[in-house]
Design an enzyme around this catalytic site. Sequence first.
Site, PDB file in Angstrom:
ATOM      1  N   ASN A  23       0.828  -1.169  -0.069  1.00 55.62           N
ATOM      2  CA  ASN A  23       0.008   0.007  -0.197  1.00 55.62           C
ATOM      3  C   ASN A  23       0.752   1.260   0.068  1.00 55.62           C
ATOM      4  OD1 ASN A  23       0.624   1.075   2.798  1.00 55.62           O
ATOM      5  ND2 ASN A  23      -0.404  -1.093   3.436  1.00 55.62           N
ATOM      6  N   ASP A  33       1.444  -8.607   1.513  1.00 53.81           N
ATOM      7  CA  ASP A  33       2.097  -7.684   2.165  1.00 53.81           C
ATOM      8  C   ASP A  33       2.514  -8.133   3.305  1.00 53.81           C
ATOM      9  OD1 ASP A  33       1.631  -4.156   2.617  1.00 53.81           O
ATOM     10  OD2 ASP A  33       3.256  -5.220   2.367  1.00 53.81           O
ATOM     11  N   SER A 120      -3.674  -6.554  -6.697  1.00 57.81           N
ATOM     12  CA  SER A 120      -4.768  -5.872  -6.561  1.00 57.81           C
ATOM     13  C   SER A 120      -6.098  -6.697  -6.344  1.00 57.81           C
ATOM     14  CB  SER A 120      -5.251  -4.919  -7.511  1.00 57.81           C
ATOM     15  OG  SER A 120      -4.589  -3.504  -7.308  1.00 57.81           O
TER      16      SER A 120
HETATM   17  N1  APR Z   1       1.632 -15.274  -1.707  1.00 60.21           N
HETATM   18  C1  APR Z   1       1.228 -15.002  -2.979  1.00 60.21           C
HETATM   19  N2  APR Z   1       0.178 -14.620  -3.165  1.00 60.21           N
HETATM   20  C2  APR Z   1      -0.617 -14.035  -2.039  1.00 60.21           C
HETATM   21  C3  APR Z   1       0.130 -14.350  -0.798  1.00 60.21           C
HETATM   22  C4  APR Z   1       0.947 -15.081  -0.653  1.00 60.21           C
HETATM   23  N3  APR Z   1       1.780 -15.501   0.699  1.00 60.21           N
HETATM   24  N4  APR Z   1      -1.100 -13.867   0.165  1.00 60.21           N
HETATM   25  C5  APR Z   1      -1.980 -13.413  -0.532  1.00 60.21           C
HETATM   26  N5  APR Z   1      -1.666 -13.549  -1.617  1.00 60.21           N
HETATM   27  C6  APR Z   1      -2.506 -13.101  -3.120  1.00 60.21           C
HETATM   28  C7  APR Z   1      -4.061 -13.021  -2.777  1.00 60.21           C
HETATM   29  O1  APR Z   1      -4.669 -14.264  -2.832  1.00 60.21           O
HETATM   30  C8  APR Z   1      -4.302 -12.222  -3.906  1.00 60.21           C
HETATM   31  O2  APR Z   1      -4.539 -13.189  -4.997  1.00 60.21           O
HETATM   32  O3  APR Z   1      -2.098 -11.953  -3.467  1.00 60.21           O
HETATM   33  C9  APR Z   1      -2.985 -11.297  -4.050  1.00 60.21           C
HETATM   34  C10 APR Z   1      -3.289  -9.887  -3.751  1.00 60.21           C
HETATM   35  O4  APR Z   1      -3.879  -9.922  -2.574  1.00 60.21           O
HETATM   36  P1  APR Z   1      -3.696  -8.950  -1.304  1.00 60.21           P
HETATM   37  O5  APR Z   1      -2.260  -9.130  -0.688  1.00 60.21           O
HETATM   38  O6  APR Z   1      -4.908  -8.705  -0.491  1.00 60.21           O
HETATM   39  O7  APR Z   1      -3.256  -7.483  -2.218  1.00 60.21           O
HETATM   40  P2  APR Z   1      -3.943  -6.389  -2.726  1.00 60.21           P
HETATM   41  O8  APR Z   1      -5.499  -6.794  -3.405  1.00 60.21           O
HETATM   42  O9  APR Z   1      -3.198  -5.675  -3.684  1.00 60.21           O
HETATM   43  O10 APR Z   1      -4.423  -5.196  -1.678  1.00 60.21           O
HETATM   44  C11 APR Z   1      -3.355  -4.648  -1.396  1.00 60.21           C
HETATM   45  O11 APR Z   1      -3.674  -5.130   0.928  1.00 60.21           O
HETATM   46  O12 APR Z   1      -2.064  -6.201   2.394  1.00 60.21           O
HETATM   47  C12 APR Z   1      -2.641  -5.038   2.136  1.00 60.21           C
HETATM   48  O13 APR Z   1      -1.063  -3.722   2.613  1.00 60.21           O
HETATM   49  C13 APR Z   1      -1.830  -4.212   1.331  1.00 60.21           C
HETATM   50  O14 APR Z   1      -3.069  -2.341   1.807  1.00 60.21           O
HETATM   51  C14 APR Z   1      -2.469  -3.258   0.940  1.00 60.21           C
HETATM   52  C15 APR Z   1      -3.473  -4.111   0.320  1.00 60.21           C
END
Ligand code: APR
Length: 170
Positions: A23, A33, A120
Amino acid sequence: MILELIKADITTIKADAIVNAANSSLLGGGGVDGAIHRKGGKEILKACIEIRNKQGKCKTGNAVITTAGNLPARYVIHTVGPVWNGESEKNNALLADCYRNSLALAIENGIKVIAFPNISTGIYHFPKNNAADIAIATVNNFAEKEKIEKVIFVCFDDENYELYLQKLNK
Ligand code: APR
């Protein structure tokens, strides 16, 4: 440039760089993240804070690079995806920017193998099908793709994995 698809936890991937769906604060969060900061350790957060102090927040679509700390990768490229607020050219363009700017930063740092999560498509609710189309098209159309050896699409959930499997006709 080789495209690879795997279903895995990106924190286990031994690529030159893994991409974090961060983020704008760069101070960590949930999802991928949270996993990267938790497993990568405080070195990553320390490097993110230094970047914050120098340049301020990371704008949506932009990317910054840090150490990968305790992770098997060498670098983490943190990029900020758009929060889904309905179909719009702007959202699509910002998501494409995440992939393009991460690849450009990889080249600037001599990175040959880079792994992307499905940016995302989690907490930011970007529709997975659209996001997959944008990710694959942006990587395939990247101007300097010959400078990248391999892009690994790392899916964590089944829905994303099935979508990429069809679209990459693996
Ligand atoms: N490895 C690979 N992919 C992952 C993992 C992991 N360990 N954990 C989650 N994902 C996948 C999720 O299944 C999703 O398909 O990453 C993709 C993106 O999901 P999010 O992590 O929720 O990220 P995003 O949708 O871009 O939202 C970003 O979420 O974690 C917070 O700080 C971050 O505010 C920001 C927001």
